[in-house]
Design a protein around this motif. Structure first.
Motif, PDB file in Angstrom:
ATOM      1  N   HIS A   1       0.833  -1.199   0.000  1.00 50.36           N
ATOM      2  CA  HIS A   1       0.000   0.000   0.000  1.00 50.36           C
ATOM      3  C   HIS A   1       0.872   1.255   0.000  1.00 50.36           C
ATOM      4  CE1 HIS A   1      -4.040  -1.581   0.267  1.00 50.36           C
ATOM      5  NE2 HIS A   1      -3.674  -2.430   1.216  1.00 50.36           N
ATOM      6  N   SER A   2       0.369   2.302  -0.641  1.00 51.84           N
ATOM      7  CA  SER A   2       1.116   3.561  -0.732  1.00 51.84           C
ATOM      8  C   SER A   2       0.598   4.626   0.229  1.00 51.84           C
ATOM      9  CB  SER A   2       1.060   4.097  -2.165  1.00 51.84           C
ATOM     10  OG  SER A   2      -0.273   4.360  -2.553  1.00 51.84           O
ATOM     11  N   ALA A   3      -0.395   4.282   1.043  1.00 56.03           N
ATOM     12  CA  ALA A   3      -0.941   5.211   2.041  1.00 56.03           C
ATOM     13  C   ALA A   3      -1.362   4.414   3.261  1.00 56.03           C
ATOM     14  CB  ALA A   3      -2.121   5.999   1.456  1.00 56.03           C
ATOM     15  N   GLY A   4      -1.842   5.105   4.277  1.00 57.24           N
ATOM     16  CA  GLY A   4      -2.199   4.456   5.530  1.00 57.24           C
ATOM     17  C   GLY A   4      -3.238   3.362   5.365  1.00 57.24           C
ATOM     18  N   ILE A   5      -3.139   2.345   6.224  1.00 59.94           N
ATOM     19  CA  ILE A   5      -4.102   1.240   6.227  1.00 59.94           C
ATOM     20  C   ILE A   5      -5.277   1.643   7.117  1.00 59.94           C
ATOM     21  CG2 ILE A   5      -4.425  -1.229   6.566  1.00 59.94           C
ATOM     22  CD1 ILE A   5      -2.137  -0.488   4.628  1.00 59.94           C
ATOM     23  N   GLU A   6      -6.464   1.680   6.555  1.00 55.02           N
ATOM     24  CA  GLU A   6      -7.643   2.115   7.301  1.00 55.02           C
ATOM     25  C   GLU A   6      -8.440   0.961   7.900  1.00 55.02           C
ATOM     26  OE1 GLU A   6      -8.386   5.186   8.028  1.00 55.02           O
ATOM     27  OE2 GLU A   6      -6.741   6.044   6.868  1.00 55.02           O
ATOM     28  N   ARG A   7      -8.410  -0.196   7.246  1.00 57.96           N
ATOM     29  CA  ARG A   7      -9.235  -1.310   7.722  1.00 57.96           C
ATOM     30  C   ARG A   7      -8.633  -2.620   7.235  1.00 57.96           C
ATOM     31  NH1 ARG A   7     -13.240  -0.219  11.545  1.00 57.96           N
ATOM     32  NH2 ARG A   7     -14.859  -1.802  11.466  1.00 57.96           N
ATOM     33  N   VAL A   8      -8.652  -3.630   8.099  1.00 58.88           N
ATOM     34  CA  VAL A   8      -8.272  -4.988   7.712  1.00 58.88           C
ATOM     35  C   VAL A   8      -9.340  -5.945   8.233  1.00 58.88           C
ATOM     36  CG1 VAL A   8      -5.790  -4.584   7.643  1.00 58.88           C
ATOM     37  CG2 VAL A   8      -6.851  -5.295   9.795  1.00 58.88           C
ATOM     38  N   ALA A   9      -9.531  -7.057   7.507  1.00 56.76           N
ATOM     39  CA  ALA A   9     -10.465  -8.087   7.962  1.00 56.76           C
ATOM     40  C   ALA A   9     -10.153  -9.380   7.233  1.00 56.76           C
ATOM     41  CB  ALA A   9     -11.914  -7.676   7.703  1.00 56.76           C
ATOM     42  N   PHE A  10     -10.134 -10.478   7.980  1.00 60.38           N
ATOM     43  CA  PHE A  10      -9.945 -11.791   7.383  1.00 60.38           C
ATOM     44  C   PHE A  10     -11.251 -12.289   6.778  1.00 60.38           C
ATOM     45  CE2 PHE A  10      -6.262 -11.782  10.178  1.00 60.38           C
ATOM     46  CZ  PHE A  10      -5.320 -12.518   9.472  1.00 60.38           C
ATOM     47  N   ASN A  11     -11.122 -13.039   5.683  1.00 62.96           N
ATOM     48  CA  ASN A  11     -12.276 -13.731   5.125  1.00 62.96           C
ATOM     49  C   ASN A  11     -12.866 -14.628   6.214  1.00 62.96           C
ATOM     50  OD1 ASN A  11     -13.953 -15.694   3.751  1.00 62.96           O
ATOM     51  ND2 ASN A  11     -12.920 -15.167   1.851  1.00 62.96           N
ATOM     52  N   PRO A  12     -14.170 -14.532   6.490  1.00 62.38           N
ATOM     53  CA  PRO A  12     -14.747 -15.304   7.600  1.00 62.38           C
ATOM     54  C   PRO A  12     -14.743 -16.803   7.410  1.00 62.38           C
ATOM     55  CG  PRO A  12     -16.456 -14.136   6.370  1.00 62.38           C
ATOM     56  CD  PRO A  12     -15.144 -13.621   5.870  1.00 62.38           C
ATOM     57  N   VAL A  13     -14.460 -17.293   6.187  1.00 61.74           N
ATOM     58  CA  VAL A  13     -14.434 -18.741   5.963  1.00 61.74           C
ATOM     59  C   VAL A  13     -13.078 -19.233   5.469  1.00 61.74           C
ATOM     60  CG1 VAL A  13     -16.912 -18.828   5.527  1.00 61.74           C
ATOM     61  CG2 VAL A  13     -15.351 -18.550   3.606  1.00 61.74           C
TER      62      VAL A  13
END
Length: 334
Positions: free
Chosen positions: A81-93
């Motif tokens: 990424h070239s800018a700040g990370i705003e959100r992360v989430a794992f695939n629920p399955v």
């Protein structure tokens, strides 16, 4: 690592007795500060088994940690990424598929085992929200222009986009994946069908007016659905957490002991306990969801805007002074 076995659910009377001596582990990233940009964690997410936890920061650091090994050499950094990370989430399955959303307008899908980017979608604007559909086949990403995009982890272009007429903050799916709940700058929560984004309920006073939850005096910022689905929690810039009955859509109680805007909310795996995160005032209060009673107070060095309970244990991850901390992990466990 073998799957983590769920712990027994504790009543509020036993919770304090059993967990009052639990320790907090700090996960320090020595390479986190790059140039003049502050590290500052923006997002935390557990994988479905609770064997990994991902963090994203304002300085573009995206890292996946082993919660039982706090040394950074046991973690994995994902770069791109070239800018700040705003959100992360794992695939629920899928336990090793991670999605990251950045203000660079790019959504990336990672295989955390190989560090490979398995898909990316560009041109989404100043993106900052993310929610997976429970089946793991699609997800919704929103940007600060209040446009919501339906994405597939296997396609390089959005499936659909839905422009909202009001400021839209965070969102969460119902457990069936057929409804989404959107928090707005008006202090309300919209209930829409998925994937067509149409109002599901209408006002009893005006059949043409979509029904919304209205429990905040200012912007509604955060939201979480209880694992048992009996309660929906919303947090506002008015420092209030409202708990809504999901059958009658009546506010069951309001938690008013927060300091500052409620930036995040998380229910424990059994739905019994809830924590809110704020960027004002130190400390965290673990509250019994059914009664509103404070059952345990955690001391912190500073404000903790991000909170996330483990999916099957009484382990609480949070950000404190820009670093990841996890309360409840056994320090003797290797």
């Amino acid at each position: 690592m073998a799957p983590t076995r769920p712990r027994q659910s504790f009543s509020k009377e036993r919770f304090w007795e059993k967990l009052k001596d639990s320790k907090t582990q700090t996960y320090h990233d020595p390479t986190a500060t790059r140039g003049t940009v502050s590290h500052g964690l923006r997002t935390i997410a557990w994988n479905p088994l609770g064997t990994l936890i991902a963090t994203g920061a304002a300085d573009r650091t995206l890292r996946v940690w082993n919660p039982e090994r706090q040394n950074v050499r046991y973690s994995t950094e994902l770069r791109g990424h070239s800018a700040g990370i705003e959100r992360v989430a794992f695939n629920p399955v899928k336990d090793a598929e991670l999605c990251s959303v950045s203000s660079d307008g790019v959504v990336k899908f990672w295989d955390v085992r190989t560090k490979a980017v398995i898909n990316e979608i560009k041109g989404l604007g100043d993106a900052f929200t993310l929610a997976w559909c429970p089946d793991g086949e699609s997800l919704v990403v929103g940007n600060k222009a209040d446009n919501l995009f339906v994405l597939s982890p296997t396609q390089s272009n959005p499936i659909a986009s839905h422009q909202q007429s009001v400021q839209t903050n965070q969102l969460v799916f119902c457990h069936s994946g057929k409804k989404i709940f959107l928090t707005t700058g008006e202090g309300r929560v919209k209930i829409l069908s998925y994937p067509d984004f149409r109002p599901i309920l209408y006002s009893s006073y005006d059949p043409g007016l979509p029904f919304t939850l209205n429990g905040h005096t200012s912007s509604c910022l955060s939201i979480d659905l209880q694992p048992t689905a009996r309660l929906l929690a919303t947090g506002g810039s008015d420092s209030i957490i409202a708990l809504w009955d999901t059958t009658e859509w009546i506010c069951q109680r309001s938690l008013i002991d927060m300091t500052g805007p409620v930036r995040s909310i998380s229910f424990s795996f059994d739905g019994s306990y809830i924590v809110g995160g704020s960027d004002e005032g130190p400390g965290l209060e673990i509250v019994h969801a059914e009664t509103g009673e404070n059952v345990l107070s955690l001391k912190t060095a500073g404000p903790c805007p991000i909170v996330a309970w483990h999916p099957s244990r009484y382990w609480l991850a949070y950000s404190d002074l820009g670093s990841l901390k996890i309360w409840g992990v056994d320090p003797e466990r290797k």
